[in-house]
Scaffold this motif. Structure first.
Motif, mmCIF file in Angstrom:
data_model
loop_
_atom_site.group_PDB
_atom_site.id
_atom_site.type_symbol
_atom_site.label_atom_id
_atom_site.label_comp_id
_atom_site.label_asym_id
_atom_site.label_seq_id
_atom_site.Cartn_x
_atom_site.Cartn_y
_atom_site.Cartn_z
ATOM 1 N N HIS A 72 0.844 -1.287 0.081
ATOM 2 C CA HIS A 72 -0.094 -0.002 -0.122
ATOM 3 C C HIS A 72 0.991 1.438 0.082
ATOM 4 C CE1 HIS A 72 -4.023 -1.746 1.658
ATOM 5 N NE2 HIS A 72 -3.425 -2.656 1.043
ATOM 6 N N ASP A 73 0.326 2.158 -0.622
ATOM 7 C CA ASP A 73 1.025 3.462 -0.557
ATOM 8 C C ASP A 73 0.423 4.236 0.285
ATOM 9 O OD1 ASP A 73 1.920 6.054 -0.985
ATOM 10 O OD2 ASP A 73 1.102 6.400 -3.068
ATOM 11 N N LEU A 74 1.128 4.903 1.441
ATOM 12 C CA LEU A 74 0.444 5.529 2.711
ATOM 13 C C LEU A 74 0.453 7.013 2.325
ATOM 14 C CD1 LEU A 74 2.176 3.485 5.272
ATOM 15 C CD2 LEU A 74 0.095 2.895 4.203
ATOM 16 N N ASP A 75 0.913 7.579 1.470
ATOM 17 C CA ASP A 75 1.097 8.949 1.254
ATOM 18 C C ASP A 75 1.926 9.893 2.277
ATOM 19 O OD1 ASP A 75 0.676 11.267 -0.446
ATOM 20 O OD2 ASP A 75 -1.137 11.495 -0.057
ATOM 21 N N LEU A 76 3.018 9.319 2.571
ATOM 22 C CA LEU A 76 3.704 9.905 3.691
ATOM 23 C C LEU A 76 4.479 10.958 3.081
ATOM 24 C CD1 LEU A 76 5.073 9.934 6.814
ATOM 25 C CD2 LEU A 76 6.652 8.158 5.948
ATOM 26 N N ARG A 77 4.545 12.109 3.916
ATOM 27 C CA ARG A 77 5.168 13.461 3.099
ATOM 28 C C ARG A 77 6.042 14.000 4.182
ATOM 29 N NH1 ARG A 77 1.739 15.325 -1.091
ATOM 30 N NH2 ARG A 77 3.040 17.061 -1.191
ATOM 31 N N ALA A 78 7.041 14.454 3.595
ATOM 32 C CA ALA A 78 7.859 15.165 4.897
ATOM 33 C C ALA A 78 8.398 16.750 4.487
ATOM 34 C CB ALA A 78 8.914 14.342 5.393
ATOM 35 N N GLU A 79 7.542 17.457 3.845
ATOM 36 C CA GLU A 79 7.896 18.802 3.503
ATOM 37 C C GLU A 79 7.797 19.987 4.376
ATOM 38 O OE1 GLU A 79 6.328 16.679 1.268
ATOM 39 O OE2 GLU A 79 7.729 16.458 -0.407
ATOM 40 N N GLY A 80 7.292 19.712 5.484
ATOM 41 C CA GLY A 80 7.122 20.386 6.573
ATOM 42 C C GLY A 80 5.596 21.030 6.824
ATOM 43 N N THR A 81 5.717 21.968 7.543
ATOM 44 C CA THR A 81 4.517 22.687 7.911
ATOM 45 C C THR A 81 4.872 24.240 7.958
ATOM 46 O OG1 THR A 81 3.601 21.302 9.638
ATOM 47 C CG2 THR A 81 2.487 23.252 9.530
ATOM 48 N N LEU A 82 4.028 24.916 7.056
ATOM 49 C CA LEU A 82 3.916 26.508 6.944
ATOM 50 C C LEU A 82 3.227 26.867 7.696
ATOM 51 C CD1 LEU A 82 5.497 28.774 5.912
ATOM 52 C CD2 LEU A 82 3.952 28.744 3.903
ATOM 53 N N ASP A 83 3.246 27.752 8.979
ATOM 54 C CA ASP A 83 2.281 28.199 9.815
ATOM 55 C C ASP A 83 2.378 29.822 9.534
ATOM 56 O OD1 ASP A 83 0.783 28.515 11.878
ATOM 57 O OD2 ASP A 83 2.001 27.344 13.386
ATOM 58 N N VAL A 84 1.081 30.154 9.119
ATOM 59 C CA VAL A 84 1.083 31.495 8.584
ATOM 60 C C VAL A 84 0.124 32.398 9.503
ATOM 61 C CG1 VAL A 84 1.833 30.930 6.082
ATOM 62 C CG2 VAL A 84 -1.043 31.058 6.759
ATOM 63 N N ALA A 85 0.323 33.634 9.352
ATOM 64 C CA ALA A 85 -0.754 34.590 10.328
ATOM 65 C C ALA A 85 -1.409 35.546 9.412
ATOM 66 C CB ALA A 85 0.177 35.481 11.139
ATOM 67 N N PHE A 86 -2.441 35.767 9.797
ATOM 68 C CA PHE A 86 -3.630 36.722 8.809
ATOM 69 C C PHE A 86 -3.300 38.230 9.048
ATOM 70 C CE2 PHE A 86 -7.719 38.441 8.313
ATOM 71 C CZ PHE A 86 -7.633 38.668 6.953
ATOM 72 N N ASP A 87 -3.460 38.535 10.471
ATOM 73 C CA ASP A 87 -3.463 40.026 10.725
ATOM 74 C C ASP A 87 -2.107 40.269 11.716
ATOM 75 O OD1 ASP A 87 -4.182 39.622 13.415
ATOM 76 O OD2 ASP A 87 -6.214 40.060 12.992
ATOM 77 N N ALA A 88 -1.899 41.442 11.971
ATOM 78 C CA ALA A 88 -0.810 42.105 12.818
ATOM 79 C C ALA A 88 -0.720 41.277 14.059
ATOM 80 C CB ALA A 88 -0.840 43.355 13.058
ATOM 81 N N ASP A 89 -1.860 40.919 14.581
ATOM 82 C CA ASP A 89 -1.938 40.387 15.905
ATOM 83 C C ASP A 89 -1.721 38.743 15.837
ATOM 84 O OD1 ASP A 89 -2.560 42.535 17.402
ATOM 85 O OD2 ASP A 89 -4.762 42.180 17.414
ATOM 86 N N ASP A 90 -2.313 38.219 14.738
ATOM 87 C CA ASP A 90 -1.928 36.789 14.462
ATOM 88 C C ASP A 90 -0.529 36.705 14.429
ATOM 89 O OD1 ASP A 90 -4.623 36.022 14.637
ATOM 90 O OD2 ASP A 90 -4.994 36.452 12.522
ATOM 91 N N LEU A 91 0.234 37.618 13.583
ATOM 92 C CA LEU A 91 1.877 37.569 13.364
ATOM 93 C C LEU A 91 2.636 37.632 14.761
ATOM 94 C CD1 LEU A 91 3.871 36.979 11.197
ATOM 95 C CD2 LEU A 91 4.024 39.523 10.824
ATOM 96 N N ALA A 92 1.998 38.644 15.418
ATOM 97 C CA ALA A 92 2.678 38.798 16.915
ATOM 98 C C ALA A 92 2.841 37.564 17.667
ATOM 99 C CB ALA A 92 2.339 39.926 17.480
ATOM 100 N N ALA A 93 1.667 36.916 17.738
ATOM 101 C CA ALA A 93 1.375 35.571 18.436
ATOM 102 C C ALA A 93 2.281 34.496 17.877
ATOM 103 C CB ALA A 93 -0.084 35.227 18.549
ATOM 104 N N LEU A 94 2.297 34.342 16.515
ATOM 105 C CA LEU A 94 3.212 33.419 15.965
ATOM 106 C C LEU A 94 4.691 33.530 16.245
ATOM 107 C CD1 LEU A 94 3.012 31.083 14.000
ATOM 108 C CD2 LEU A 94 3.095 32.494 12.018
ATOM 109 N N HIS A 95 4.906 34.822 16.054
ATOM 110 C CA HIS A 95 6.551 35.269 16.289
ATOM 111 C C HIS A 95 6.999 34.823 17.649
ATOM 112 C CE1 HIS A 95 7.237 38.023 12.766
ATOM 113 N NE2 HIS A 95 7.207 36.860 12.437
ATOM 114 N N GLU A 96 5.919 35.318 18.789
ATOM 115 C CA GLU A 96 6.363 34.889 20.011
ATOM 116 C C GLU A 96 6.349 33.362 20.222
ATOM 117 O OE1 GLU A 96 3.817 37.262 22.818
ATOM 118 O OE2 GLU A 96 3.645 35.640 24.037
ATOM 119 N N LEU A 97 5.418 32.643 19.460
ATOM 120 C CA LEU A 97 5.335 31.089 19.765
ATOM 121 C C LEU A 97 6.687 30.426 19.223
ATOM 122 C CD1 LEU A 97 4.014 28.603 20.518
ATOM 123 C CD2 LEU A 97 3.007 28.502 18.251
ATOM 124 N N SER A 98 7.004 31.090 17.814
ATOM 125 C CA SER A 98 8.402 30.681 17.009
ATOM 126 C C SER A 98 9.577 31.104 18.261
ATOM 127 C CB SER A 98 8.589 31.353 15.867
ATOM 128 O OG SER A 98 8.956 32.706 15.836
#
Ligand code: GLY
Length: 365
Positions: A72-98
């Motif tokens: 069986h082909d399990l469709d395992l992929r390993a290209e990573g996750t891109l976590d994106v932010a929509f507005d300035a507050d979302d970006l600030a929270a994402l940067h803090e998490l990073s």
């Protein structure tokens, strides 16, 4: 979880029987299959992160062995996750998490909005920026379930498609599993039973209440869209005005969009509000999704625990092993859990693991 454990146990020479009225029909049927310990990290949840990183490292060998055994082909992929932010507050929270992620030595890289779009051209021009977690991976859980059933069949492991009425116990502990209905045999004798019934793990009849794990259902609604060609080349998560959404691409063009997180008991209704929430946020990040065909909508139940860690280990009832409570990480944590449970089945008696059921002992006395 149960199928993974059964497969690994059978490979280890254990005589095993699976009892499940609908194998793979629980949370695995709903799950997107993100193998993403880094992008799923939450403040205060480092133990869970470490388990996820450990299990992610086991996935390539687990998947390769399963694919080899079944074709069986399990469709395992390993290209990573891109976590994106929509507005300035979302970006600030994402940067803090990073910053938190970087302190934990996790491989993450901050990207501008333009760099995000260079990686994923379908992203909206309004995406402000993102964080790339290049070590994350993903797999198709429905394919994994089909492959596990094929592997079990290949090994001659019986899969009894019936409901469990309860556990048969005696003075010495577990004696077997009682089946629901009146077909025979009514009981499957067993010296050891692994309870891997996800969100239902807290409800097994015949087990003293203090032995049952403190697991509750956490509803997730998830949608599968279909595109003639893949529209993303990696997993994309996003925060849109504080609300989280993720998009998981499959090799055949399917795009999984998830998931709500709702505390509504055993409710598995798919609701207009749930789907609207997913589409509303996903469209902000990727406007083109509105052109895609809806292939499937489903609600599943995650088995949540008080500390968000799974419950893996011997219970206080001799012979009963718990493998449940994997909440948002059941697919990710399957290889690690299977390895731990196989060791327990072989007689390992250590009880110092962070997932040990005994950690809840004091909260119940
Ligand atoms: N791991 C993603 C979810 O539970 O929705």
């Amino acid at each position: 979880m149960g199928l993974s454990i059964a497969w690994q146990a059978a490979l280890d020479g254990v005589s095993v029987t699976v009892v499940d009225p609908s194998p793979g029909g629980g949370a695995s049927h709903a799950a997107a299959g993100m193998l993403a310990p880094v992008s799923e990290v939450a403040y205060t949840e480092e133990p869970l992160l470490r388990l996820g990183v450990d299990s992610l490292a086991r996935w390539p060998a687990f998947a390769a062995r399963l694919a080899e055994a079944t074709g069986h082909d399990l469709d395992l992929r390993a290209e990573g996750t891109l976590d994106v932010a929509f507005d300035a507050d979302d970006l600030a929270a994402l940067h803090e998490l990073s910053t938190f992620m970087a302190k934990l030595d996790l491989p993450v890289e901050r990207l501008t909005g333009r760099e995000c779009r260079r990686l994923e051209p379908m992203l909206a021009p309004s995406v402000r920026g993102g964080v790339l977690a290049s070590g994350d991976a993903w797999i198709d859980p429905r394919r994994v379930v089909r492959a596990l059933l094929a592997a079990l069949s290949g090994l001659g492991v019986p899969v009894v498609r019936r409901s469990v009425a309860g556990l048969d116990t005696g003075d010495d502990g577990v004696r077997g599993v009682r089946l629901a209905g009146d077909e025979s045999p009514a009981t499957i004798p067993a010296r050891q039973v692994v309870l891997a019934t996800g969100a239902w793990s807290g409800t097994l009849a015949g087990v003293p209440p203090e032995v049952l794990p403190p697991v509750r259902p956490v509803k997730g609604q998830i949608m599968r869209l279909r595109s003639p060609v893949p529209v993303l080349s990696r997993c994309v998560r996003g925060t849109v005005r504080g609300s989280a959404v993720y998009l998981v691409p499959r090799g055949d063009g399917e795009l999984v969009l998830g998931a709500t997180q709702e505390e509504l008991g055993f409710d598995t209704r798919v609701t207009a509000g749930g789907l609207w929430e997913l589409l509303r946020d996903a469209r902000e990040l990727m406007p083109g999704i509105t052109e895609l065909e809806v292939a499937d909508v489903v609600a599943g139940l995650r088995p949540g625990t008080p500390d968000n860690l799974p419950v893996i280990g011997r219970s206080a009832l001799p012979g009963l092993i718990l493998a449940t409570g994997h909440h948002r990480g059941g697919v990710l944590l399957a290889p690690l859990t299977a390895d731990l449970v196989v060791r327990l089945l072989a007689g390992d008696t250590t009880d110092d693991h962070p997932c040990s059921p005994s950690r809840f002992k004091d909260s119940r006395t």
